[in-house]
Design a protein around this motif. Structure first.
Motif, PDB file in Angstrom:
ATOM      1  N   MET A  88     -13.730  76.869  93.792  1.00 41.00           N
ATOM      2  CA  MET A  88     -13.233  75.498  93.672  1.00 41.00           C
ATOM      3  C   MET A  88     -13.018  75.154  92.199  1.00 41.00           C
ATOM      4  O   MET A  88     -13.860  75.455  91.363  1.00 41.00           O
ATOM      5  N   LYS A  89     -11.884  74.535  91.900  1.00 44.53           N
ATOM      6  CA  LYS A  89     -11.575  74.099  90.544  1.00 44.53           C
ATOM      7  C   LYS A  89     -11.413  72.583  90.531  1.00 44.53           C
ATOM      8  O   LYS A  89     -10.821  71.999  91.449  1.00 44.53           O
ATOM      9  N   VAL A  90     -11.934  71.971  89.476  1.00 45.85           N
ATOM     10  CA  VAL A  90     -11.936  70.513  89.364  1.00 45.85           C
ATOM     11  C   VAL A  90     -10.962  70.075  88.270  1.00 45.85           C
ATOM     12  O   VAL A  90     -11.047  70.537  87.125  1.00 45.85           O
ATOM     13  N   ILE A  91     -10.057  69.174  88.642  1.00 47.24           N
ATOM     14  CA  ILE A  91      -9.030  68.671  87.722  1.00 47.24           C
ATOM     15  C   ILE A  91      -9.269  67.184  87.521  1.00 47.24           C
ATOM     16  O   ILE A  91      -9.212  66.399  88.478  1.00 47.24           O
ATOM     17  N   ALA A  92      -9.534  66.783  86.300  1.00 44.96           N
ATOM     18  CA  ALA A  92      -9.738  65.374  85.983  1.00 44.96           C
ATOM     19  C   ALA A  92      -8.454  64.781  85.421  1.00 44.96           C
ATOM     20  O   ALA A  92      -7.919  65.284  84.428  1.00 44.96           O
ATOM     21  N   VAL A  93      -7.938  63.747  86.065  1.00 49.65           N
ATOM     22  CA  VAL A  93      -6.789  63.011  85.525  1.00 49.65           C
ATOM     23  C   VAL A  93      -7.374  61.854  84.735  1.00 49.65           C
ATOM     24  O   VAL A  93      -7.870  60.874  85.304  1.00 49.65           O
ATOM     25  N   PHE A  94      -7.328  61.992  83.416  1.00 49.82           N
ATOM     26  CA  PHE A  94      -8.088  61.097  82.537  1.00 49.82           C
ATOM     27  C   PHE A  94      -7.233  60.626  81.378  1.00 49.82           C
ATOM     28  O   PHE A  94      -6.450  61.383  80.809  1.00 49.82           O
ATOM     29  N   SER A  95      -7.411  59.358  81.021  1.00 52.77           N
ATOM     30  CA  SER A  95      -6.800  58.800  79.817  1.00 52.77           C
ATOM     31  C   SER A  95      -7.736  57.749  79.246  1.00 52.77           C
ATOM     32  O   SER A  95      -8.380  57.009  80.002  1.00 52.77           O
ATOM     33  N   LEU A  96      -7.816  57.685  77.945  1.00 56.01           N
ATOM     34  CA  LEU A  96      -8.598  56.615  77.317  1.00 56.01           C
ATOM     35  C   LEU A  96      -7.963  55.258  77.560  1.00 56.01           C
ATOM     36  O   LEU A  96      -8.643  54.236  77.608  1.00 56.01           O
ATOM     37  N   LYS A  97      -6.653  55.247  77.720  1.00 55.46           N
ATOM     38  CA  LYS A  97      -5.889  54.003  77.805  1.00 55.46           C
ATOM     39  C   LYS A  97      -5.479  53.737  79.245  1.00 55.46           C
ATOM     40  O   LYS A  97      -5.104  54.652  79.968  1.00 55.46           O
ATOM     41  N   GLY A  98      -5.560  52.487  79.671  1.00 49.92           N
ATOM     42  CA  GLY A  98      -5.069  52.110  80.985  1.00 49.92           C
ATOM     43  C   GLY A  98      -3.567  51.881  80.969  1.00 49.92           C
ATOM     44  O   GLY A  98      -2.929  51.819  79.909  1.00 49.92           O
ATOM     45  N   GLY A  99      -2.976  51.765  82.135  1.00 46.47           N
ATOM     46  CA  GLY A  99      -1.556  51.455  82.237  1.00 46.47           C
ATOM     47  C   GLY A  99      -0.628  52.580  81.836  1.00 46.47           C
ATOM     48  O   GLY A  99       0.507  52.331  81.409  1.00 46.47           O
ATOM     49  N   VAL A 100      -1.091  53.827  81.977  1.00 55.71           N
ATOM     50  CA  VAL A 100      -0.261  54.965  81.564  1.00 55.71           C
ATOM     51  C   VAL A 100       0.220  55.789  82.764  1.00 55.71           C
ATOM     52  O   VAL A 100       0.756  56.877  82.595  1.00 55.71           O
ATOM     53  N   GLY A 101       0.023  55.282  83.975  1.00 51.11           N
ATOM     54  CA  GLY A 101       0.477  56.015  85.157  1.00 51.11           C
ATOM     55  C   GLY A 101      -0.520  57.041  85.650  1.00 51.11           C
ATOM     56  O   GLY A 101      -0.152  57.973  86.373  1.00 51.11           O
ATOM     57  N   LYS A 102      -1.778  56.848  85.307  1.00 51.60           N
ATOM     58  CA  LYS A 102      -2.816  57.821  85.650  1.00 51.60           C
ATOM     59  C   LYS A 102      -2.936  58.029  87.161  1.00 51.60           C
ATOM     60  O   LYS A 102      -2.992  59.162  87.644  1.00 51.60           O
ATOM     61  N   THR A 103      -2.979  56.940  87.903  1.00 50.35           N
ATOM     62  CA  THR A 103      -3.163  57.051  89.346  1.00 50.35           C
ATOM     63  C   THR A 103      -1.968  57.707  90.019  1.00 50.35           C
ATOM     64  O   THR A 103      -2.123  58.508  90.941  1.00 50.35           O
ATOM     65  N   ARG A 125      -3.295  74.327  98.788  1.00 50.53           N
ATOM     66  CA  ARG A 125      -4.695  74.352  98.395  1.00 50.53           C
ATOM     67  C   ARG A 125      -5.464  73.298  99.197  1.00 50.53           C
ATOM     68  O   ARG A 125      -4.977  72.180  99.379  1.00 50.53           O
ATOM     69  N   ARG A 126      -6.628  73.659  99.665  1.00 54.00           N
ATOM     70  CA  ARG A 126      -7.504  72.673 100.301  1.00 54.00           C
ATOM     71  C   ARG A 126      -7.962  71.716  99.197  1.00 54.00           C
ATOM     72  O   ARG A 126      -8.665  72.128  98.273  1.00 54.00           O
ATOM     73  N   THR A 127      -7.540  70.475  99.287  1.00 49.65           N
ATOM     74  CA  THR A 127      -7.666  69.548  98.159  1.00 49.65           C
ATOM     75  C   THR A 127      -8.455  68.309  98.530  1.00 49.65           C
ATOM     76  O   THR A 127      -8.264  67.716  99.590  1.00 49.65           O
ATOM     77  N   LEU A 128      -9.320  67.905  97.608  1.00 47.90           N
ATOM     78  CA  LEU A 128     -10.037  66.636  97.708  1.00 47.90           C
ATOM     79  C   LEU A 128      -9.629  65.764  96.539  1.00 47.90           C
ATOM     80  O   LEU A 128      -9.699  66.202  95.382  1.00 47.90           O
ATOM     81  N   LEU A 129      -9.183  64.546  96.815  1.00 48.84           N
ATOM     82  CA  LEU A 129      -8.963  63.561  95.756  1.00 48.84           C
ATOM     83  C   LEU A 129     -10.153  62.618  95.745  1.00 48.84           C
ATOM     84  O   LEU A 129     -10.439  61.957  96.742  1.00 48.84           O
ATOM     85  N   GLY A 188     -17.589  75.137  98.686  1.00 51.66           N
ATOM     86  CA  GLY A 188     -16.984  76.071  99.621  1.00 51.66           C
ATOM     87  C   GLY A 188     -15.941  75.456 100.533  1.00 51.66           C
ATOM     88  O   GLY A 188     -15.256  76.184 101.274  1.00 51.66           O
ATOM     89  N   GLU A 189     -15.796  74.124 100.466  1.00 49.72           N
ATOM     90  CA  GLU A 189     -14.880  73.426 101.373  1.00 49.72           C
ATOM     91  C   GLU A 189     -13.486  73.217 100.789  1.00 49.72           C
ATOM     92  O   GLU A 189     -12.527  72.980 101.537  1.00 49.72           O
ATOM     93  N   TYR A 190     -13.366  73.267  99.464  1.00 44.70           N
ATOM     94  CA  TYR A 190     -12.096  72.935  98.819  1.00 44.70           C
ATOM     95  C   TYR A 190     -11.716  73.981  97.771  1.00 44.70           C
ATOM     96  O   TYR A 190     -12.580  74.617  97.175  1.00 44.70           O
ATOM     97  N   ASP A 191     -10.407  74.097  97.572  1.00 45.27           N
ATOM     98  CA  ASP A 191      -9.895  74.933  96.483  1.00 45.27           C
ATOM     99  C   ASP A 191      -9.725  74.117  95.211  1.00 45.27           C
ATOM    100  O   ASP A 191      -9.944  74.617  94.105  1.00 45.27           O
ATOM    101  N   ARG A 192      -9.325  72.850  95.382  1.00 45.94           N
ATOM    102  CA  ARG A 192      -9.061  71.978  94.246  1.00 45.94           C
ATOM    103  C   ARG A 192      -9.651  70.588  94.504  1.00 45.94           C
ATOM    104  O   ARG A 192      -9.538  70.056  95.605  1.00 45.94           O
TER     105      ARG A 192
END
Length: 249
Positions: free
Chosen positions: A1-16, A32-36, A115-119
């Motif tokens: 399983m690999k973890v990807i963080a969508v992160f920005s110090l600043k809000g309002g940049v389209g992060k979500t 990929r078996r994915t969990l958000l 063991g349940e997710y790939d990403r």
């Protein structure tokens, strides 16, 4: 399983928008078996995927109690994509993390479903804090949305400095320009200076995600914006499947 963080110090940049489209395409395109995991108290990613939390999200961080992460995970409309939804109870999560005194609590919760997710895609709230540091410890990769402004470029430098000072330069970062308008001279000049950075065009199609509560590929599968997100998924997969250097102790 690999973890990807969508992160920005600043809000309002389209992060979500980046987090939702990345997770959706990892599941539907990359298979990929994915969990958000929506970690932002606003719960925008949860709303866009039409998932409401079944329990108060903050309880998952309640020390030894509430630690069954599987009890919080809900299915989405798309095969291979599940969601750990957010609610307003996450607003004081940093205080809760201080009280728990467990620096790797988030990583421990993720390890329980390794063991349940790939990403796993983490939609992170903006700013540094205890939660951010827990995220950096757990993540294999950071995707950093940025607008085409000098201020946004400064936040990229601050993130690099923070990771270098507190996390030995890990995890690696993939920057992504969002809300790009090539009619504007500054945007064109920035793209020319940074040709290797992924660029998501500004468009009404991306805004329609909030209207229809759907990922972009479900609204406009052939749009240029969707193709750019698809390229980002390819870059993320390439980065994650490349032989990794062991983290420094």
């Amino acid at each position: 399983m690999k973890v990807i963080a969508v992160f920005s110090l600043k809000g309002g940049v389209g992060k979500t928008s980046v987090a939702v489209n990345l997770a959706h395409l990892l599941a539907t395109q990359a298979k990929r078996r994915t969990l958000l995991w929506d970690l932002d108290a606003q719960g925008a990613a949860s709303d866009l995927l039409q998932v409401e939390p079944s329990k108060k999200a903050r309880k998952l961080f309640a020390g030894s109690g509430g630690g069954d992460i599987e009890a919080y995970i809900l299915p989405s409309k798309w095969q291979g994509l599940e969601v750990l939804a957010a609610d307003e109870s996450l607003r004081k999560l940093d205080v809760q993390l201080v009280e728990s005194q467990r620096a790797k609590l988030l990583a421990k919760r993720l390890a329980a479903v390794a063991g349940e997710y790939d990403r796993v895609v983490l939609d992170c709230p903006p700013g540094f804090g205890l939660l951010a540091d827990q995220i950096f410890r757990a993540a294999d990769l950071i995707v950093e949305p940025m607008t085409m402004s000098p201020l946004s470029a400064r936040t990229n430098e601050q993130l690099a400095e923070h990771l270098s000072r507190h996390h030995k330069g890990e995890p690696p970062v993939i920057p992504v320009f969002t809300m790009v308008d090539k009619r504007r001279a500054l945007h064109r000049e920035t793209l020319e200076a940074c040709p290797d950075v992924h660029a998501i065009p500004y468009s009404s199609k991306v805004e329609e995600m909030a209207v229809y509560c759907l990922p972009l590929a479900e609204i406009a599968p052939d749009a240029v914006e969707t193709k750019e997100f698809s390229k980002l998924v390819t870059a993320v997969e390439r980065k994650l499947t490349r032989p990794a250097r062991p983290r420094k102790a």
